[in-house]
Design a protein around this motif. Sequence first.
Motif, PDB file in Angstrom:
ATOM      1  N   THR A  31       0.817  -1.213   0.000  1.00 42.38           N
ATOM      2  CA  THR A  31       0.000   0.000   0.000  1.00 42.38           C
ATOM      3  C   THR A  31       0.855   1.270   0.000  1.00 42.38           C
ATOM      4  O   THR A  31       0.336   2.367  -0.168  1.00 42.38           O
ATOM      5  CB  THR A  31      -0.917   0.005   1.232  1.00 42.38           C
ATOM      6  OG1 THR A  31      -0.131  -0.265   2.404  1.00 42.38           O
ATOM      7  CG2 THR A  31      -1.983  -1.057   1.111  1.00 42.38           C
ATOM      8  N   ASN A  46      -4.380  -3.648  -1.861  1.00 41.83           N
ATOM      9  CA  ASN A  46      -5.004  -2.452  -2.400  1.00 41.83           C
ATOM     10  C   ASN A  46      -5.410  -2.721  -3.850  1.00 41.83           C
ATOM     11  O   ASN A  46      -5.159  -3.805  -4.393  1.00 41.83           O
ATOM     12  CB  ASN A  46      -4.107  -1.215  -2.276  1.00 41.83           C
ATOM     13  CG  ASN A  46      -2.828  -1.345  -3.077  1.00 41.83           C
ATOM     14  OD1 ASN A  46      -2.657  -2.295  -3.845  1.00 41.83           O
ATOM     15  ND2 ASN A  46      -1.936  -0.396  -2.911  1.00 41.83           N
ATOM     16  N   ALA A  72      -2.025  -6.769   3.484  1.00 40.14           N
ATOM     17  CA  ALA A  72      -2.343  -5.379   3.124  1.00 40.14           C
ATOM     18  C   ALA A  72      -2.538  -5.280   1.611  1.00 40.14           C
ATOM     19  O   ALA A  72      -1.582  -5.128   0.856  1.00 40.14           O
ATOM     20  CB  ALA A  72      -1.218  -4.455   3.585  1.00 40.14           C
TER      21      ALA A  72
END
Length: 280
Positions: free
Chosen positions: A159, A196, A194
């Motif tokens: 990210t 995105n 994580a």
Amino acid sequence: MQKDQLFTRRRMLVAGATAAAGAVGTAGLFVWGTGGQPVRGPAPAAGPPVHSVPMEASAYRLHPLAGHGPHGAVPARTPVRRRPLLRISGRGRTMVLTFDDGPDPRYTPAILDTLAEYDVRAMFFVCGEMAASYPHLLARMADAGHVVGNHTWSHPLLTRLTRRRIRSEMSRTSDVIEDTYGERPRWFRAPYGAWNRAAFQVGAELGMEPLAWTLDSLDWTTPGTRTIVDRVEKGAGPGVVVLSHDAGGDRSQSVWALREYLPRLLDSGYHISVPYRRYA
Ligand code: ZN
């Protein structure tokens, strides 16, 4: 040796010179043959999309990969998701064991030994820089029929990266997996979970599905072997995807925990397996 030949050699070792012989260098169906060994079957006839991966928790319909030929070809039509897949669905009490961040010669061989002892296949989300350092461990995973996924090259927080860097992290890793494991990965997992939008898009462009997990063993906190075993056994259930680590620190507890919970899961009637994807 050509990569295709390398792929064929490894698969033939485990699949035997039967169905695989007719599919050398062609698109094929990745299936689990009798005895749990992977074989490459003939390419299926053209037809409607097949829901080849028993997944749930997603509104997206999965499509078979199209246009995946010999090495280097990028499978098309992998859907761009907004969320990773979290669990698998399947008949009966099926679970998936996944090991991230490796391979590491201090721990991965022992994990592979345990999986072999119980004739179980698992998923390894490897980092490219580790795979490049220890290619023999990727070859061993291929020979044993384990599934190798892409966990980026250097384990960054995606990210915080530009799309260009994300692409570099992921494509380099797919390349080294192809070189060492024998085929390009069809699954990826974002470091730290994580994800995105760019990661989903790049992953889809590289022909990979995003797989997260249902149950975090938290083995990386080194809570003690007993605690890891308890977490896995208490969290066990149909479709559960377990996250553990075979690298990134002292993973001896992860190694010992597997030796305890794997036979117990099997004794409890769980089928430990890996998801598969079908080529078109
Ligand atoms: Zn990781």
